[in-house]
Design a protein around this motif. Structure first.
Motif, short mmCIF file in Angstrom:
data_model
loop_
_atom_site.label_atom_id
_atom_site.label_comp_id
_atom_site.label_asym_id
_atom_site.label_seq_id
_atom_site.Cartn_x
_atom_site.Cartn_y
_atom_site.Cartn_z
N GLY A 75 45.56 60.23 44.19
CA GLY A 75 45.78 61.65 43.97
C GLY A 75 46.05 61.95 42.50
O GLY A 75 46.10 63.10 42.10
N LYS A 76 46.21 60.88 41.71
CA LYS A 76 46.42 61.00 40.27
C LYS A 76 45.39 60.15 39.55
O LYS A 76 44.92 59.15 40.09
N GLN A 77 45.04 60.55 38.34
CA GLN A 77 44.22 59.68 37.49
C GLN A 77 45.17 58.69 36.82
O GLN A 77 46.25 59.06 36.38
N VAL A 78 44.74 57.44 36.77
CA VAL A 78 45.59 56.38 36.23
C VAL A 78 44.80 55.56 35.21
O VAL A 78 43.68 55.12 35.51
N LEU A 79 45.38 55.37 34.06
CA LEU A 79 44.83 54.45 33.06
C LEU A 79 45.61 53.15 33.16
O LEU A 79 46.84 53.15 33.05
N VAL A 80 44.89 52.06 33.39
CA VAL A 80 45.48 50.72 33.34
C VAL A 80 44.80 50.04 32.15
O VAL A 80 43.60 49.78 32.18
N TYR A 81 45.59 49.84 31.09
CA TYR A 81 44.99 49.23 29.91
C TYR A 81 45.64 47.88 29.64
O TYR A 81 46.85 47.73 29.71
N PHE A 82 44.80 46.90 29.39
CA PHE A 82 45.23 45.53 29.12
C PHE A 82 45.17 45.30 27.62
O PHE A 82 44.20 45.70 26.96
N TYR A 83 46.18 44.65 27.11
CA TYR A 83 46.23 44.34 25.68
C TYR A 83 46.81 42.94 25.53
O TYR A 83 47.56 42.47 26.38
#
Length: 192
Positions: A75-83
């Motif tokens: 129901g939400k947009q989610v950014l999963v960013y790997f660093y």
């Protein structure tokens, strides 16, 4: 002889930094090294996630001890960013870009989670030092990286990002990330 030793030492340190993937703030020369097909053990590496794939149903252990189940964010947009690593040049530029664009990211309805293999103490120090408004995920064993099919090099995650749509499916994937342009690219994709 002293000059040669200093040069050899400097070259060795530069090689280690490049291997960690955090020495390239622009991502220019680090891009090719972050392609899964060019990492060590690439033949065993499963194919990268792509738009339309279901996001892995993982539980994030956050730097502050909380836990968040990714499927609970539907129901939400989610950014999963790997660093690769906390408090290194490229990783800091990337995190600060997201911090500086935070109001716009929030207006676009985006939740942000940064993931790397450092422990909670390292993440907490990184969050405090740069006043990051989003949580960092502890991935010490690399399970989250593995679930997202992000290559690990020297136990450090490659720099890759995944935008997950409200339906829980991958909306966009960045297998090569320019830390300086990351926030703008994410915002544009979130608004599309």
């Amino acid at each position: 002889m002293t000059h040669a030793k200093h040069l050899a030492s400097a070259l060795a340190l530069a090689a280690l930094a490049l291997a960690a993937g955090c020495d390239e703030p622009s991502g220019a020369s680090g891009k090719a090294a972050e392609k899964p097909s060019e990492t060590a053990g690439a033949s065993a590496q499963p194919a990268a996630l792509k738009p339309g794939d279901a996001a892995p149903d993982v539980t994030f252990k956050l730097h502050d001890g909380r836990e968040v189940k990714l499927s609970g964010l539907q129901g939400k947009q989610v950014l999963v960013y790997f660093y690769p690593k906390d408090d290194t040049p490229g990783c800091t530029i990337q995190a600060k870009g997201l911090r500086d664009g935070w109001a716009d990211l929030q207006a676009a309805g985006l939740e942000v989670y940064g993931v790397s293999t450092q422990d909670a103490q390292s993440h907490q120090a990184f969050v405090e030092k740069y006043e990051l408004p989003f949580p960092l995920v502890v991935d010490e064993g690399g399970a989250i990286s593995t679930a997202f099919r992000v290559p690990l090099r020297n136990e450090l995650s490659a720099r890759q990002s995944f935008l997950i749509g409200k339906d829980g499916k991958i909306k966009q994937v960045w297998l090569e990330v320019d830390p300086k342009e990351h926030a703008a690219a994410i915002l544009a994709a979130a608004k599309s």
